[in-house]
Scaffold this active site. Structure first.
Site, PDB file in Angstrom:
ATOM      1  N   ARG A 185       0.836  -1.194  -0.060  1.00  0.00           N
ATOM      2  CA  ARG A 185      -0.051   0.059  -0.039  1.00  0.00           C
ATOM      3  C   ARG A 185       0.983   1.201  -0.012  1.00  0.00           C
ATOM      4  O   ARG A 185       0.675   2.125  -0.745  1.00  0.00           O
ATOM      5  CB  ARG A 185      -1.015  -0.105   1.244  1.00  0.00           C
ATOM      6  CG  ARG A 185      -2.182  -0.735   1.136  1.00  0.00           C
ATOM      7  CD  ARG A 185      -2.605  -1.117   2.490  1.00  0.00           C
ATOM      8  NE  ARG A 185      -1.760  -2.085   2.970  1.00  0.00           N
ATOM      9  CZ  ARG A 185      -1.556  -3.197   2.527  1.00  0.00           C
ATOM     10  NH1 ARG A 185      -2.267  -3.999   1.624  1.00  0.00           N
ATOM     11  NH2 ARG A 185      -0.583  -4.223   3.098  1.00  0.00           N
ATOM     12  N   THR A 186       1.736   1.636   1.018  1.00  0.00           N
ATOM     13  CA  THR A 186       2.607   2.796   1.072  1.00  0.00           C
ATOM     14  C   THR A 186       3.355   3.008  -0.121  1.00  0.00           C
ATOM     15  O   THR A 186       3.278   4.066  -0.547  1.00  0.00           O
ATOM     16  CB  THR A 186       3.466   2.484   2.150  1.00  0.00           C
ATOM     17  OG1 THR A 186       2.561   2.426   3.466  1.00  0.00           O
ATOM     18  CG2 THR A 186       4.180   3.728   2.525  1.00  0.00           C
ATOM     19  N   LYS A 234      25.678  -3.433  -1.051  1.00  0.00           N
ATOM     20  CA  LYS A 234      27.219  -3.354  -1.108  1.00  0.00           C
ATOM     21  C   LYS A 234      27.749  -2.662   0.032  1.00  0.00           C
ATOM     22  O   LYS A 234      29.018  -2.318   0.103  1.00  0.00           O
ATOM     23  CB  LYS A 234      27.373  -2.632  -2.538  1.00  0.00           C
ATOM     24  CG  LYS A 234      26.887  -3.309  -3.565  1.00  0.00           C
ATOM     25  CD  LYS A 234      27.247  -2.283  -4.961  1.00  0.00           C
ATOM     26  CE  LYS A 234      26.301  -3.064  -6.134  1.00  0.00           C
ATOM     27  NZ  LYS A 234      26.574  -2.189  -7.260  1.00  0.00           N
ATOM     28  N   ARG A 268      11.326   4.010   3.197  1.00  0.00           N
ATOM     29  CA  ARG A 268      10.762   3.316   4.229  1.00  0.00           C
ATOM     30  C   ARG A 268      12.051   2.393   4.766  1.00  0.00           C
ATOM     31  O   ARG A 268      12.965   2.088   3.771  1.00  0.00           O
ATOM     32  CB  ARG A 268       9.738   2.226   3.980  1.00  0.00           C
ATOM     33  CG  ARG A 268       9.719   1.246   4.675  1.00  0.00           C
ATOM     34  CD  ARG A 268       8.169   0.564   4.669  1.00  0.00           C
ATOM     35  NE  ARG A 268       7.026   1.163   4.897  1.00  0.00           N
ATOM     36  CZ  ARG A 268       5.807   0.580   5.073  1.00  0.00           C
ATOM     37  NH1 ARG A 268       5.573  -0.525   4.814  1.00  0.00           N
ATOM     38  NH2 ARG A 268       4.866   1.295   5.478  1.00  0.00           N
ATOM     39  N   HIS A 271       5.079   6.686  11.546  1.00  0.00           N
ATOM     40  CA  HIS A 271       4.863   6.576   9.872  1.00  0.00           C
ATOM     41  C   HIS A 271       3.853   7.886   9.640  1.00  0.00           C
ATOM     42  O   HIS A 271       2.426   7.819   9.725  1.00  0.00           O
ATOM     43  CB  HIS A 271       3.901   5.240   9.814  1.00  0.00           C
ATOM     44  CG  HIS A 271       3.580   4.739   8.439  1.00  0.00           C
ATOM     45  ND1 HIS A 271       3.947   5.503   7.394  1.00  0.00           N
ATOM     46  CD2 HIS A 271       3.215   3.644   8.111  1.00  0.00           C
ATOM     47  CE1 HIS A 271       3.563   4.694   6.272  1.00  0.00           C
ATOM     48  NE2 HIS A 271       3.252   3.602   6.678  1.00  0.00           N
TER      49      HIS A 271
END
Length: 313
Positions: free
Chosen positions: A51-52, A80, A101, A129
């Site tokens: 969703r986000t 890396k 995120r 959030h």
């Protein structure tokens, strides 16, 4: 240049302006379909999301902009050993705004310190959030008509639930809100939420464990899943994951106008027999997610609202 790392980065007035803009976008999306022409968002998602990530990308595309980014740390130079600071410096050369995120709390804040473009925290560990908080506020305001004088219950994983922590941080700023925290002892709301957020505002709150006894008292119920990815022990997760399951029978104990919110994804904490109830508001949240994120992108990019002729921030 502004960033959105914490819900409190926006004042109450700015929050209202964002929600008002999101409402206007929802009512007249075509008016906003080209306001971000030529702009790019970089979605930097170091952990899984449906969703986000997709709503950020859909939001930018709906504004006329473009999308770049990655959907997993293994698909980036983080595999890396590249630091968040360096990634944000690099991506600043390619995009106009970043949505990040990250599983580590504070990572988006670090990115904002080194980025030359606005950074939006799209979720950092169990911490914050903020765009989900704005979505929750928009949904509650739509369904209840106001954001004060509300008795809200949070149920499930209140220890790791960043959406819970963010929403509590915002709702304490509105008058006379009361909080019920419904959870097993192992998943109680963190002490810092009580000491640093609730007590300074003299907010009325209760820590309880019985969902059925609490339901009749609530104006809003916010369900959460027990998050498997936050547990170190599989056995501990399996023991707690089905502690609370909201079904139609239990929902009958609640007020007829009590919306049920959930940040999704759900597992089995809300039975599918609740979906057809007019109080089920979690898919309304999903739809509101695009409009809120369109509003946040416009605000941080200082794009003028074509309907008002003004900038939001």
């Amino acid at each position: 240049m502004r960033h959105l790392i914490d819900p409190l980065d926006f004042t109450l007035e700015e929050t209202k302006n964002i929600l008002d803009l999101a409402d206007r976008i929802k009512q007249n999306p075509d008016a906003y379909s080209h306001v971000a022409d030529g702009k790019r968002i970089a979605t930097l998602f170091y952990e899984p999301s449906t969703r986000t990530r997709l709503s950020f990308e859909s939001a930018m595309l709906s504004l006329g902009g473009q999308v770049i980014g990655f959907a997993g740390a293994e698909m980036s130079s983080a595999s890396k050993g590249e630091t968040v600071a360096d990634t944000s410096r690099v991506v600043s050369c390619y995009a106009d705004i970043i949505a990040m995120r990250h599983p580590k709390e504070g990572a988006p804040l670090v990115a904002s310190m080194y980025s030359s473009i606005p950074v939006i925290n799209a979720g950092d560990g169990g911490h914050n959030h903020p765009t989900q908080t704005l979505i929750d506020l928009m949904t509650i305001r739509q369904l209840k008509g106001h954001l004060d004088n509300i008795t809200i219950g949070f149920c499930g994983d209140l220890k790791f639930g960043r959406t819970v922590h963010s929403l509590v941080n915002s709702l304490v700023r509105y008058k006379n809100n009361r909080f019920y925290f419904i959870s097993p002892d192992e998943l109680k709301v963190p002490a810092y939420t009580i000491e640093d957020t609730l007590k300074p505002y003299n907010s009325e709150y209760y820590e309880v464990s019985n969902l059925e006894e609490t339901l009749p008292k609530l104006d809003v119920l916010y369900m959460t899943r027990v998050q498997k990815e936050r547990f170190f022990s599989e056995d501990e997760y399996l023991r707690l994951k089905d502690t609370y399951i909201l079904n139609r029978e239990k929902l009958n104990l609640a007020k007829p106008d009590m919306p049920v919110l959930h940040p999704l994804p759900r597992v089995d904490e809300i039975s599918t027999d609740v979906d057809d109830d007019n109080r089920a508001a979690y898919f309304k949240q999903v739809q509101n997610g695009k409009y809120v994120r369109m509003a946040v992108i416009m605000a941080l990019l200082e794009i003028t609202d074509p309907l008002t002729g003004q900038k939001v921030l």
